[in-house]
Design a protein around this motif. Structure first.
Motif, PDB file in Angstrom:
ATOM      1  N   HIS A   1       0.903  -1.266   0.008  1.00 47.40           N
ATOM      2  CA  HIS A   1       0.021  -0.057   0.008  1.00 47.40           C
ATOM      3  C   HIS A   1       0.964   1.323   0.189  1.00 47.40           C
ATOM      4  O   HIS A   1       1.908   1.102   0.574  1.00 47.40           O
TER       5      HIS A   1
ATOM      6  N   GLY B   1       1.661   5.470   0.897  1.00 46.23           N
ATOM      7  CA  GLY B   1       1.491   6.256   1.566  1.00 46.23           C
ATOM      8  C   GLY B   1       2.213   6.114   2.942  1.00 46.23           C
ATOM      9  O   GLY B   1       2.790   4.948   3.315  1.00 46.23           O
ATOM     10  N   TRP B   2       2.418   7.124   3.807  1.00 41.35           N
ATOM     11  CA  TRP B   2       3.301   7.194   4.900  1.00 41.35           C
ATOM     12  C   TRP B   2       2.898   6.436   6.002  1.00 41.35           C
ATOM     13  O   TRP B   2       3.369   5.705   7.005  1.00 41.35           O
ATOM     14  N   GLN B   3       1.396   6.372   6.344  1.00 38.02           N
ATOM     15  CA  GLN B   3       0.652   5.373   7.487  1.00 38.02           C
ATOM     16  C   GLN B   3       1.029   3.975   7.121  1.00 38.02           C
ATOM     17  O   GLN B   3       1.336   3.294   8.207  1.00 38.02           O
ATOM     18  N   PRO B   4       0.695   3.301   5.766  1.00 37.36           N
ATOM     19  CA  PRO B   4       1.005   2.117   5.746  1.00 37.36           C
ATOM     20  C   PRO B   4       2.648   1.673   6.040  1.00 37.36           C
ATOM     21  O   PRO B   4       2.886   0.929   6.439  1.00 37.36           O
TER      22      PRO B   4
ATOM     23  N   GLY C   1       4.651   3.232   7.779  1.00 35.01           N
ATOM     24  CA  GLY C   1       4.781   3.536   9.548  1.00 35.01           C
ATOM     25  C   GLY C   1       4.113   2.525  10.059  1.00 35.01           C
ATOM     26  O   GLY C   1       5.006   1.772  11.144  1.00 35.01           O
ATOM     27  N   LEU C   2       3.156   1.847   9.908  1.00 36.01           N
ATOM     28  CA  LEU C   2       2.620   0.785  10.353  1.00 36.01           C
ATOM     29  C   LEU C   2       3.591  -0.478  10.079  1.00 36.01           C
ATOM     30  O   LEU C   2       3.649  -1.481  10.959  1.00 36.01           O
TER      31      LEU C   2
ATOM     32  N   ARG D   1      -3.327  -2.585   6.346  1.00 34.95           N
ATOM     33  CA  ARG D   1      -2.721  -1.672   5.287  1.00 34.95           C
ATOM     34  C   ARG D   1      -1.041  -1.368   5.471  1.00 34.95           C
ATOM     35  O   ARG D   1      -0.917  -0.311   6.084  1.00 34.95           O
ATOM     36  N   ILE D   2      -0.247  -2.261   4.903  1.00 36.01           N
ATOM     37  CA  ILE D   2       1.245  -1.933   5.128  1.00 36.01           C
ATOM     38  C   ILE D   2       1.795  -1.964   3.746  1.00 36.01           C
ATOM     39  O   ILE D   2       1.091  -2.130   2.834  1.00 36.01           O
TER      40      ILE D   2
ATOM     41  N   CYS E   1       5.538  -7.325   2.812  1.00 38.54           N
ATOM     42  CA  CYS E   1       4.570  -6.419   2.159  1.00 38.54           C
ATOM     43  C   CYS E   1       4.383  -6.826   0.563  1.00 38.54           C
ATOM     44  O   CYS E   1       3.455  -6.570  -0.003  1.00 38.54           O
TER      45      CYS E   1
END
Length: 362
Positions: free
Chosen positions: A18, A20-23, A25-26, A64-65, A263
Motif C-alpha cells: 500500500h 502512503g506514510w501511514q502504511p 509506518g505501520l 494496510r502496510i 509487504c
C-alpha cells in the motif's frame, strides 16, 4: 483494490504493498516488533526473520502496510557495505578453492530450474513463459521484469519468487536454531560505533555512495547491494579500513528488508491463490533439496565446510542469504561470491535458454 495496491510488484515501482506514510509506518512498527520478539527468542537473523514473519501475517490479515522501495534500497546499501567488510586478503587464494564449487553450482542451478519448471507446469495453470521465469532460482525483480516483457504473467512470477525467498528465509535459520542451536544476534556479530572513528565512517559512507552510483551506472544486478559491496571489499582488501557499519544500523536494515518481503503479499487472497502458493512453496523446497544434495557432492569433492556450502547454494535472495551467513558466522565472502555468480548466471543465460528452448514452441 486500486491499481496502487496491486501485490507482488517488481521493484521498478516505487511502492511494495500500500502507498502512503501511514502504511509504511505501520509496516515498520509491525516489523520492528517481530524483530524484538525473535531477538528475545535468540533466533539467528532475528531482526529480518521476525520482521518478515510479522509483516507477512499482517499482509494476509489485510492490514494496510507498505514499503517504499527507496527506503529498502538505502538499507540495502548499508548491507552491501557490511558484506564487503567480510572480504579478506586471502580471498584470491580462496577463489581457486571455490572453482569446483562454482562449477557444481552451475549444474545445480540448471537442475533446480528444470525440476521447478516441470513442477510448476504440473501443479499450476500458468503458461510456459510464466512457469519458466518463476522457476529460476534467483533474481526476483529481474526475472519478474524479463518474464513480463516476454509475455509472462508478472504477478504470478513475483508470487513464486516471493514465496521462494520467504520459504528459504523461514526454513534455514530455524533449522540451524533447532538442530545446531545457533543463537547469534547481529548486534553481537557487528561491532558497535565505539570501534570506528570519523575516518572509518567517512570511508564506509563513501563506499556506500560511490558503490550505489557505480552499480546503477554499470547496471549491475542487485546494484544497490552489489556496487557498495564491491567498493567496500576493495577498501577492506586495500587496508584502508577494517571497520563495519554499527550494529543498530544493520538491525534496522534487516527490519526493512524483512518487512519488504512481507509487504509483497499485500492483496494476496489465500482462498483464490492457494493452489499456486502451494505449488510455489513446493518448488522452493525442491530447490532447497537440490542445494543440500549438490552441496554434499561439492564437500565430497573439495572438503569445503558443509554449512558454508549449503548456504552458498541455498535458493534465497542475495541479501537474505548473505545476512544469514553473517548471523551464523559463516564466511561471507564465500556465500556472497557464490550468490553473485548464480545471479549473473541466471540473468545472462535465462533469456538465452528461453529463446532457444521455449520461445519457438510458445
Amino acid at each position: 483494490m486500486s491499481g496502487k495496491d496491486v501485490p507482488f510488484k517488481p521493484e521498478k515501482k516505487k511502492i511494495i504493498g500500500h502507498e502512503g506514510w501511514q502504511p509504511l509506518g505501520l509496516a515498520l512498527v509491525i516489523g520492528t516488533a517481530g524483530g524484538f520478539l525473535f531477538d528475545w527468542l535468540r533466533m539467528p537473523l532475528a531482526w529480518m526473520l521476525g520482521a518478515c514473519v510479522f509483516s507477512t501475517v499482517a499482509a494476509f490479515l489485510g492490514l494496510r502496510i507498505g514499503m517504499r522501495v527507496r527506503l529498502r534500497q538505502g538499507m540495502i546499501i548499508i548491507l552491501g557495505v557490511l558484506l564487503g567488510s567480510g572480504f579478506t586478503p586471502d580471498l584470491v587464494q580462496r577463489l581457486g578453492e571455490w572453482a569446483v564449487s562454482l562449477c557444481v553450482l552451475t549444474g545445480m542451478t540448471m537442475t533446480g530450474a528444470t525440476l521447478c519448471y516441470a513442477w510448476l507446469r504440473r501443479f499450476t495453470d500458468w503458461d510456459k513463459v510464466t512457469c519458466y521465469f518463476a522457476a529460476m532460482p534467483g533474481g526476483l525483480n529481474d526475472m519478474t521484469i524479463m518474464g513480463g516483457a516476454m509475455g509472462g504473467e508478472e504477478r504470478a512470477i513475483a508470487l513464486a519468487h516471493a514465496l521462494r525467498i520467504l520459504t528459504v528465509v523461514l526454513t534455514i535459520p530455524v533449522w540451524y536454531r533447532l538442530v545446531n542451536g545457533a543463537q547469534t544476534s547481529v548486534l553481537t556479530v557487528v561491532h558497535g560505533p565505539t570501534g570506528n572513528d570519523w575516518k572509518d565512517y567517512a570511508i564506509l559512507i563513501g563506499c556506500g555512495v560511490v558503490g550505489a552510483v557505480a552499480g546503477r551506472l554499470l547496471r549491475l544486478p542487485a546494484s544497490f547491494m552489489m556496487g557498495p559491496m564491491i567498493v567496500s571489499a576493495i577498501a577492506h582488501l586495500g587496508g584502508f579500513t577494517n571497520s563495519q557499519p554499527p550494529g543498530f544500523l544493520v538491525a534496522a536494515a534487516q527490519v526493512v528488508v524483512g518487512t519488504g518481503i512481507g509487504c509483497r503479499f499485500v492483496g494476496a487472497n489465500f482462498d483464490k491463490l492457494h493452489k499456486e502458493m502451494a505449488a510455489s512453496i513446493g518448488a522452493a523446497f525442491l530447490l532447497i533439496g537440490c542445494a543440500v544434495i549438490f552441496a554434499k557432492i561439492t564437500v565430497a569433492l573439495t572438503g569445503l565446510n558443509l554449512d558454508a556450502t549449503v548456504l552458498s547454494y541455498a535458493p534465497g535472495g542475495f541479501a537474505e542469504m548473505s545476512l544469514i551467513g553473517l548471523a551464523l558466522g559463516i564466511e561471507i565472502a564465500m556465500v556472497a561470491t557464490h550468490h553473485l555468480f548464480r545471479l549473473f548466471l541466471i540473468i545472462f543465460t535465462g533469456p538465452i535458454f528461453f529463446r532457444t528452448l521455449l520461445k519457438r514452441d510458445h
